[in-house]
Motif scaffolding. Sequence first.
Motif, PDB file in Angstrom:
ATOM      1  N   LEU A  88       0.805  -1.217   0.000  1.00  0.00           N
ATOM      2  CA  LEU A  88       0.000   0.000   0.000  1.00  0.00           C
ATOM      3  C   LEU A  88       0.839   1.269   0.000  1.00  0.00           C
ATOM      4  CD1 LEU A  88      -2.707  -1.061   2.617  1.00  0.00           C
ATOM      5  CD2 LEU A  88      -2.864  -1.142   0.116  1.00  0.00           C
ATOM      6  N   ALA A  89       2.049   1.212   0.552  1.00  0.00           N
ATOM      7  CA  ALA A  89       2.897   2.402   0.629  1.00  0.00           C
ATOM      8  C   ALA A  89       3.593   2.640  -0.709  1.00  0.00           C
ATOM      9  CB  ALA A  89       3.937   2.230   1.734  1.00  0.00           C
ATOM     10  N   LEU A  90       3.805   3.899  -1.030  1.00  0.00           N
ATOM     11  CA  LEU A  90       4.532   4.267  -2.248  1.00  0.00           C
ATOM     12  C   LEU A  90       6.023   4.286  -1.955  1.00  0.00           C
ATOM     13  CD1 LEU A  90       2.189   7.109  -3.513  1.00  0.00           C
ATOM     14  CD2 LEU A  90       2.211   4.702  -4.174  1.00  0.00           C
ATOM     15  N   GLY A  91       6.814   3.770  -2.893  1.00  0.00           N
ATOM     16  CA  GLY A  91       8.225   3.532  -2.602  1.00  0.00           C
ATOM     17  C   GLY A  91       9.143   4.725  -2.754  1.00  0.00           C
ATOM     18  N   ASP A  92       8.682   5.824  -3.357  1.00  0.00           N
ATOM     19  CA  ASP A  92       9.585   6.936  -3.614  1.00  0.00           C
ATOM     20  C   ASP A  92       9.420   8.095  -2.628  1.00  0.00           C
ATOM     21  OD1 ASP A  92       7.069   7.494  -4.506  1.00  0.00           O
ATOM     22  OD2 ASP A  92       7.688   8.452  -6.381  1.00  0.00           O
ATOM     23  N   ILE A  93       8.702   7.881  -1.545  1.00  0.00           N
ATOM     24  CA  ILE A  93       8.538   8.893  -0.506  1.00  0.00           C
ATOM     25  C   ILE A  93       8.746   8.235   0.858  1.00  0.00           C
ATOM     26  CG2 ILE A  93       7.026  10.481  -1.768  1.00  0.00           C
ATOM     27  CD1 ILE A  93       4.629   9.089  -0.600  1.00  0.00           C
ATOM     28  N   PRO A  94       9.131   9.011   1.875  1.00  0.00           N
ATOM     29  CA  PRO A  94       9.408   8.412   3.195  1.00  0.00           C
ATOM     30  C   PRO A  94       8.140   7.895   3.866  1.00  0.00           C
ATOM     31  CG  PRO A  94       9.541  10.804   3.307  1.00  0.00           C
ATOM     32  CD  PRO A  94       9.409  10.457   1.847  1.00  0.00           C
ATOM     33  N   THR A  95       8.330   6.950   4.782  1.00  0.00           N
ATOM     34  CA  THR A  95       7.217   6.358   5.529  1.00  0.00           C
ATOM     35  C   THR A  95       7.376   6.647   7.011  1.00  0.00           C
ATOM     36  OG1 THR A  95       6.905   4.567   3.922  1.00  0.00           O
ATOM     37  CG2 THR A  95       6.076   4.187   6.154  1.00  0.00           C
ATOM     38  N   SER A  96       6.299   7.119   7.618  1.00  0.00           N
ATOM     39  CA  SER A  96       6.261   7.334   9.064  1.00  0.00           C
ATOM     40  C   SER A  96       5.176   6.456   9.669  1.00  0.00           C
ATOM     41  CB  SER A  96       5.959   8.804   9.399  1.00  0.00           C
ATOM     42  OG  SER A  96       7.011   9.649   8.991  1.00  0.00           O
ATOM     43  N   ILE A  97       5.459   5.910  10.868  1.00  0.00           N
ATOM     44  CA  ILE A  97       4.476   5.150  11.628  1.00  0.00           C
ATOM     45  C   ILE A  97       3.963   6.049  12.744  1.00  0.00           C
ATOM     46  CG2 ILE A  97       4.022   3.109  13.036  1.00  0.00           C
ATOM     47  CD1 ILE A  97       4.790   2.360  10.216  1.00  0.00           C
ATOM     48  N   TRP A  98       2.659   6.231  12.794  1.00  0.00           N
ATOM     49  CA  TRP A  98       2.035   6.993  13.882  1.00  0.00           C
ATOM     50  C   TRP A  98       1.352   5.976  14.795  1.00  0.00           C
ATOM     51  CZ3 TRP A  98      -2.219  11.244  12.775  1.00  0.00           C
ATOM     52  CH2 TRP A  98      -2.657  11.779  13.991  1.00  0.00           C
ATOM     53  N   TRP A  99       1.941   5.745  15.966  1.00  0.00           N
ATOM     54  CA  TRP A  99       1.450   4.752  16.921  1.00  0.00           C
ATOM     55  C   TRP A  99       0.449   5.427  17.848  1.00  0.00           C
ATOM     56  CZ3 TRP A  99       2.597  -0.280  16.384  1.00  0.00           C
ATOM     57  CH2 TRP A  99       2.253  -1.155  17.415  1.00  0.00           C
ATOM     58  N   THR A 100      -0.836   5.141  17.679  1.00  0.00           N
ATOM     59  CA  THR A 100      -1.858   5.828  18.462  1.00  0.00           C
ATOM     60  C   THR A 100      -2.121   5.158  19.808  1.00  0.00           C
ATOM     61  OG1 THR A 100      -3.703   4.563  17.523  1.00  0.00           O
ATOM     62  CG2 THR A 100      -2.969   6.533  16.312  1.00  0.00           C
ATOM     63  N   GLU A 101      -1.531   3.998  20.030  1.00  0.00           N
ATOM     64  CA  GLU A 101      -1.793   3.250  21.251  1.00  0.00           C
ATOM     65  C   GLU A 101      -0.854   3.660  22.384  1.00  0.00           C
ATOM     66  OE1 GLU A 101      -4.297   1.240  21.626  1.00  0.00           O
ATOM     67  OE2 GLU A 101      -4.925   1.348  19.529  1.00  0.00           O
ATOM     68  N   ASP A 102      -1.232   3.269  23.595  1.00  0.00           N
ATOM     69  CA  ASP A 102      -0.391   3.451  24.775  1.00  0.00           C
ATOM     70  C   ASP A 102       0.713   2.402  24.727  1.00  0.00           C
ATOM     71  OD1 ASP A 102       0.769   3.474  27.296  1.00  0.00           O
ATOM     72  OD2 ASP A 102      -1.114   3.288  28.403  1.00  0.00           O
ATOM     73  N   LEU A 103       1.965   2.841  24.579  1.00  0.00           N
ATOM     74  CA  LEU A 103       3.080   1.897  24.476  1.00  0.00           C
ATOM     75  C   LEU A 103       3.269   1.078  25.745  1.00  0.00           C
ATOM     76  CD1 LEU A 103       5.688   4.077  22.571  1.00  0.00           C
ATOM     77  CD2 LEU A 103       4.749   1.906  21.795  1.00  0.00           C
ATOM     78  N   ALA A 104       2.729   1.546  26.859  1.00  0.00           N
ATOM     79  CA  ALA A 104       2.850   0.789  28.099  1.00  0.00           C
ATOM     80  C   ALA A 104       2.031  -0.494  28.067  1.00  0.00           C
ATOM     81  CB  ALA A 104       2.407   1.656  29.281  1.00  0.00           C
ATOM     82  N   ARG A 105       1.007  -0.538  27.219  1.00  0.00           N
ATOM     83  CA  ARG A 105       0.181  -1.754  27.141  1.00  0.00           C
ATOM     84  C   ARG A 105       0.203  -2.394  25.748  1.00  0.00           C
ATOM     85  NH1 ARG A 105      -4.369  -1.700  24.473  1.00  0.00           N
ATOM     86  NH2 ARG A 105      -5.334   0.254  23.794  1.00  0.00           N
TER      87      ARG A 105
END
Length: 335
Positions: free
Chosen positions: A127-144
């Motif tokens: 699904l991601a396009l290969g010629d632009i950077p990718t960022s992950i936005w983690w909406t969850e609480d990392l503690a759980r």
Amino acid sequence: MTAFVSRPCAASAIDDELALLWRDAGREGPVARAMMANLVVFTDCAGRERVDLTAPIEDVPVTEVVRRHPSRVILLYHDRQKDLRSPNDATITVLLFGDPPTRFGVEQIAIRSACAEGSLPSIVRRLALGDIPTSIWWTEDLARARPLDAVVTMARQFLYDSRHWGDVARGVRALAPLLGRDDAPDLADLNWRRLAPMQRAIAEAFAADAVVDGGALRMRIEHQPGDAALAWLLAGWFCSRLDWAGSEWPVVVEEAAAGGEVLAVSIGTGRGDISATMNGNRVLVKLGTQNAPFSVAVPRQTDAEAIAAELRNLGRDLALRDSLVALARRFGGNS
């Protein structure tokens, strides 16, 4: 956003259906296709939960972010399972901004997945396009909800907000494995941005007070309810700047009753205390009895503005990393 067009589709037909959707979006006039990055928005979603893939995620301002930083959005509603499987459901959307002739559109792909971690890279890569950077936005609480290694290491940037952590120590330990890896993404914490005025104020106070003996310092941080992570980030930053080891921190972090101040800090320097208090408008610094107090403004910024600013930032924040390394040692995580 001024409008949108959307439709459900089979996961295998996303690209073809998007082409048709763009044609529909342009019926009322030209629409520029805007895309500066891939933005993968991750949220945990148990299989028994009913999800409307056309609805926005609660308290996650995706639309306002991509209005400021146009990106191909991949909303990943994930149910952690043991089997390798393909995505279950998909909905595609073109978000439209502005008025003709300056209208632009942003693609959003919402995916419902229930699979093992090993299946996620192939889903995201398709699904991601290969010629632009990718960022992950983690909406969850990392503690759980610990970050999934297979997804995180695909990205240039891993974005999260430690304000949502229910347990600071567990949140830090969840990030600790990423801190020493060469293939780890750049880390971006929205809470770290909120701390910047206090960091600047303390740095200016030290310069004015000419502190030379870091070993003689003692620090006390009080925080309003809900801002423990902000206080510990400040402690980690302070201790990393002074090269204090995890077992040698002369720092006390405590919750205080809500009183209008987000943070209240006192630092004993041996020459009279430095104190700093931060609310939503300013940081007020007092330097013992010999110097005049001063203040540093706290900028007003929405979460969407802050996230868009982080997505535009292509540099690695070494100070954040050093602070997390210090905290990982303090809390017993690996770094």
